[in-house]
Every structure is written in C-alpha cells, then in structure tokens.
Design a protein around this motif. Structure first.
Motif, PDB file in Angstrom:
ATOM      1  N   ALA A   3       0.941  -1.282  -0.144  1.00 44.54           N
ATOM      2  CA  ALA A   3       0.143  -0.001  -0.054  1.00 44.54           C
ATOM      3  C   ALA A   3       0.910   1.321   0.115  1.00 44.54           C
ATOM      4  O   ALA A   3       1.997   1.203   0.447  1.00 44.54           O
ATOM      5  N   VAL A   4       0.431   2.370  -0.451  1.00 40.95           N
ATOM      6  CA  VAL A   4       1.136   3.687  -0.559  1.00 40.95           C
ATOM      7  C   VAL A   4       0.582   4.416   0.618  1.00 40.95           C
ATOM      8  O   VAL A   4      -0.572   4.666   0.823  1.00 40.95           O
ATOM      9  N   VAL A  18       4.695   0.478   1.390  1.00 42.91           N
ATOM     10  CA  VAL A  18       4.768  -0.463   2.498  1.00 42.91           C
ATOM     11  C   VAL A  18       3.937  -1.643   2.549  1.00 42.91           C
ATOM     12  O   VAL A  18       3.009  -1.765   1.842  1.00 42.91           O
ATOM     13  N   ARG A  19       4.364  -2.626   3.458  1.00 45.03           N
ATOM     14  CA  ARG A  19       3.413  -3.955   3.708  1.00 45.03           C
ATOM     15  C   ARG A  19       2.550  -3.602   4.822  1.00 45.03           C
ATOM     16  O   ARG A  19       2.928  -3.165   5.910  1.00 45.03           O
ATOM     17  N   VAL A  20       1.298  -3.814   4.442  1.00 38.68           N
ATOM     18  CA  VAL A  20       0.245  -3.586   5.576  1.00 38.68           C
ATOM     19  C   VAL A  20      -0.589  -5.062   5.614  1.00 38.68           C
ATOM     20  O   VAL A  20      -0.724  -5.775   4.531  1.00 38.68           O
ATOM     21  N   PRO A  21      -1.287  -5.135   6.565  1.00 37.83           N
ATOM     22  CA  PRO A  21      -2.405  -6.411   6.812  1.00 37.83           C
ATOM     23  C   PRO A  21      -3.282  -6.117   5.745  1.00 37.83           C
ATOM     24  O   PRO A  21      -3.759  -5.162   5.263  1.00 37.83           O
ATOM     25  N   LEU A  22      -3.760  -7.526   4.997  1.00 35.34           N
ATOM     26  CA  LEU A  22      -4.859  -7.544   4.170  1.00 35.34           C
ATOM     27  C   LEU A  22      -6.052  -7.257   4.724  1.00 35.34           C
ATOM     28  O   LEU A  22      -6.441  -7.698   5.707  1.00 35.34           O
ATOM     29  N   GLU A  96      -7.414   9.115   5.769  1.00 32.82           N
ATOM     30  CA  GLU A  96      -7.814   7.417   6.072  1.00 32.82           C
ATOM     31  C   GLU A  96      -6.298   6.797   6.199  1.00 32.82           C
ATOM     32  O   GLU A  96      -5.408   7.122   5.493  1.00 32.82           O
ATOM     33  N   PRO A  97      -6.386   5.790   6.808  1.00 37.11           N
ATOM     34  CA  PRO A  97      -5.162   5.044   6.935  1.00 37.11           C
ATOM     35  C   PRO A  97      -4.780   4.345   5.647  1.00 37.11           C
ATOM     36  O   PRO A  97      -3.408   3.837   5.443  1.00 37.11           O
ATOM     37  N   LEU A  98      -5.597   4.041   4.903  1.00 38.79           N
ATOM     38  CA  LEU A  98      -5.707   3.271   3.684  1.00 38.79           C
ATOM     39  C   LEU A  98      -6.657   3.675   2.472  1.00 38.79           C
ATOM     40  O   LEU A  98      -7.729   3.905   2.940  1.00 38.79           O
ATOM     41  N   GLY A  99      -6.117   3.555   1.436  1.00 43.72           N
ATOM     42  CA  GLY A  99      -7.121   4.203   0.175  1.00 43.72           C
ATOM     43  C   GLY A  99      -6.948   3.201  -0.741  1.00 43.72           C
ATOM     44  O   GLY A  99      -6.544   1.881  -0.466  1.00 43.72           O
ATOM     45  N   THR A 100      -6.999   3.702  -1.991  1.00 47.20           N
ATOM     46  CA  THR A 100      -7.265   2.597  -3.216  1.00 47.20           C
ATOM     47  C   THR A 100      -5.603   2.441  -3.866  1.00 47.20           C
ATOM     48  O   THR A 100      -5.578   1.727  -4.644  1.00 47.20           O
ATOM     49  N   HIS A 101      -4.717   3.253  -3.427  1.00 48.27           N
ATOM     50  CA  HIS A 101      -3.503   3.160  -3.786  1.00 48.27           C
ATOM     51  C   HIS A 101      -2.692   1.866  -3.059  1.00 48.27           C
ATOM     52  O   HIS A 101      -1.824   2.120  -2.193  1.00 48.27           O
ATOM     53  N   ALA A 102      -3.344   0.628  -3.464  1.00 50.31           N
ATOM     54  CA  ALA A 102      -2.876  -0.347  -2.629  1.00 50.31           C
ATOM     55  C   ALA A 102      -3.216  -1.701  -3.382  1.00 50.31           C
ATOM     56  O   ALA A 102      -3.956  -1.551  -4.490  1.00 50.31           O
ATOM     57  N   GLU A 103      -2.848  -2.905  -3.172  1.00 48.24           N
ATOM     58  CA  GLU A 103      -3.414  -4.021  -3.846  1.00 48.24           C
ATOM     59  C   GLU A 103      -4.705  -4.425  -3.748  1.00 48.24           C
ATOM     60  O   GLU A 103      -5.305  -5.225  -4.424  1.00 48.24           O
ATOM     61  N   THR A 275       0.656   6.190 -16.877  1.00 47.23           N
ATOM     62  CA  THR A 275       0.508   5.186 -15.866  1.00 47.23           C
ATOM     63  C   THR A 275       1.736   4.881 -15.298  1.00 47.23           C
ATOM     64  O   THR A 275       2.895   4.826 -15.815  1.00 47.23           O
ATOM     65  N   PHE A 276       1.679   4.331 -13.898  1.00 45.50           N
ATOM     66  CA  PHE A 276       2.952   4.112 -13.171  1.00 45.50           C
ATOM     67  C   PHE A 276       2.597   2.779 -12.522  1.00 45.50           C
ATOM     68  O   PHE A 276       1.497   2.556 -12.019  1.00 45.50           O
ATOM     69  N   PRO A 277       3.589   1.869 -12.196  1.00 47.85           N
ATOM     70  CA  PRO A 277       3.371   0.536 -11.498  1.00 47.85           C
ATOM     71  C   PRO A 277       3.394   1.169  -9.831  1.00 47.85           C
ATOM     72  O   PRO A 277       3.822   2.302  -9.436  1.00 47.85           O
ATOM     73  N   LEU A 278       2.601   0.522  -9.256  1.00 47.15           N
ATOM     74  CA  LEU A 278       2.503   0.912  -7.735  1.00 47.15           C
ATOM     75  C   LEU A 278       3.453   1.170  -7.112  1.00 47.15           C
ATOM     76  O   LEU A 278       3.793   1.854  -6.332  1.00 47.15           O
ATOM     77  N   ALA A 279       4.576   0.575  -7.372  1.00 50.98           N
ATOM     78  CA  ALA A 279       5.922   0.525  -6.778  1.00 50.98           C
ATOM     79  C   ALA A 279       6.564   1.705  -6.857  1.00 50.98           C
ATOM     80  O   ALA A 279       7.479   2.123  -6.199  1.00 50.98           O
TER      81      ALA A 279
END
Length: 301
Positions: A3-4, A18-22, A96-103, A275-279
């Motif tokens: 997630a970004v 970063v890595r976050v819980p699913l 918000e702690p997470l948005g749509t810029h994530a897997e 377009t850019f990959p998430l990374a």
C-alpha cells in the motif's frame, strides 16, 4: 499486501510503499483487487497536510478499477455482486489509513458500479472521482435547456467531463482554458472558447468553476444566475441575486453506473496522461506536481 502511504507531510519524497495487513470486508462491504487507481490532485493535498492528520499514517487514492475478491456478510447469494465481477468505485475520505493505492481495498457495496466494458482498466480508474464531481456540479446548475454555461478549467479532467455533461444536459457551453487548449475544448462539445485571463463576450446564465477562479468566475454570471463551485469552502459570497452552490462528492454507485453507461455509449471522454506501477508511487507523485493533461494512474497487475 503493498500500500502507498505517508508518515509525515511534505513532498513526493515522503511517499512510501509499505507492507500492511490484508483488509477484510465487514457486512455490506466488498474487497476489491485493485488493478488501477487514479492519482488525483486531492492526493497531493493529503500529502501536503491540507486535510490534517498530523502524526497519523495516511493512505492515498479515491478511484479504483478492479475486480471483487471477497464479499462481506449479507452479500453472497443476494443476486447483486459476485466474486470476480469487474467494478469501479469511489473510496471517499481524505484522512484515512488506507486508500485505493494498494493491492486491495475494502469498499461499501453501494459505492460500486460495474466497470465500463469499452475502455481499459487504467481509463476506467479515471472516472469515479472526476466523473461524480463533474456530474454533481452540472446537476446543481438547475437551468433550463438552452441556457448559457461557462465551464472554467475546461481542459482539465473534471472540467472536460463537465463540458460534456453540460452539453448533454442541453446547455450552450463556453469553455475557459489555456490558449492552446481550444481544439481540445471544442472537441468535447463546447460551442465557444475563452482563453484563460479573458472573459466571455457577455454574461452567462451559469458557471461551473472547475478552475476555482472564485470571484472572477462569478463576475461572468448574469444577475439572478447560478455559480457552482467544485471545491467545498472556496465559493465566493453570493451577490446580484446569483445562487451560489458547492458540490461535495460522495460515493454513489447508482450515479456512477449512469456515468459508466455514458462512457460505454461514447459520450464521456476519459483521459489518462501516464501510468505508473504501484511500486513507483513516489515518482508518480513527483509527476503530479509537474502538472499533466489527463489523469495519472497507478497500476497493480
């Protein structure tokens, strides 16, 4: 999952993957496997601390295009959504702690619409926030067909959609944008064009102020007309009997479905700049700061 996020306000260099819980969907929610997500100016504002949230980890991303990965309680077997359905949706909220810029992202089922079938996922990801913002603004005009409407920022993503939607509503549209944007603005259906820094030949019945010009846009409206602002809290004070309104976007799957139908009918233009990959989210934020024509989209294949 990846997630970004940002852990402190600042420039693109503060953005991290970063890595976050699913996340897991609650009752009435779905989890979406993100394939593409728009990077909007509001994300740059979140990064800069415009909406607050100091000391918190903040996520990015309001737009999403992907497919349903998991259904929350109460949704399975209801005849509505199913796992693997391609969807688009709006994840509302700047702090918000997470948005749509994530897997993956969890959304209320009511925020989703079936994805358009006529455009790729990257283009579909440019629709929810910009499309709903433009549509709500045009709806707030409330003028009779044939009325004259000025759209400022008509070459931008939101402004361009507002031009197309206003034309479809039966308005005679003048687009205001940079001097080099006349061909683009007219291709979207504007009957007239005004270069930035100039004013229409005469007063208009209404204005959709996508460029957030404020008082300068209000001055182009006739007495008793209507001004619609796109950024809550930035509209000028009403005067000369002008009705001043401000749209505030909201997650609305039914409204979004109507916009998807217009995309598939060829009546709405979705413009993707890059377009850019998430990374490469930090690089995408740096590109956003440069200014682009069209939406930047992050992809997570």
């Amino acid at each position: 999952m990846r997630a970004v996020v940002v852990d402190g306000f600042g420039g693109p260099e503060r953005v991290a993957v970063v890595r976050v819980p699913l996340p897991r969907p609650a009752a009435g929610q779905v989890r979406v496997r993100v394939r593409a997500a728009g990077l909007n100016p509001v994300d740059g504002a979140v990064r800069a601390g415009v909406f607050g949230g100091e000391g918190q980890r903040l996520g990015f991303g309001w737009d999403v295009a992907g497919e349903i990965d998991e259904l929350g309680a109460g949704l399975a077997g209801t005849g509505g959504w199913s796992v693997s359905d391609p969807v688009v949706g709006l994840h509302y909220g700047p702090v918000e702690p997470l948005g749509t810029h994530a897997e993956y992202v969890v959304l209320d089922a009511s925020a989703l619409a079936a994805a358009p079938s006529s455009v790729p996922e990257a283009s579909a990801a440019a629709l929810p926030l910009s499309g709903l913002t433009a549509a709500r603004a045009v709806d707030l005009l409330g003028l009779a067909p044939g009325s004259s409407v000025l759209v400022t920022g008509a070459a931008g993503v939101v402004g361009g959609l507002a031009v197309e939607l206003a034309v479809r509503a039966g308005y005679v549209v003048t687009g205001l944008a940079g001097a080099g944007d006349e061909e683009l603005v007219r291709s979207l259906g504007a009957a007239a064009f005004v270069p930035r820094g100039s004013a229409p030949a005469g007063p208009v019945d209404g204005v959709v102020d996508a460029a957030v010009l404020g008082r300068a846009a209000l001055d182009s409206v006739r007495d008793g007309g209507v001004y619609v602002g796109l950024r809550p809290g930035s509209a000028p004070a009403a005067e000369r009997g002008i009705r001043v309104a401000e749209q505030e976007v909201a997650a609305d799957g039914e409204h979004l479905a109507r916009l998807v139908a217009l995309v598939d009918a060829g009546e709405l233009t979705l413009r993707v700049a890059e377009t850019f990959p998430l990374a490469q989210a930090p690089e995408a934020h740096a590109r956003l700061a440069d200014g682009v024509r069209g939406r930047i989209v992050l992809t997570a294949p």
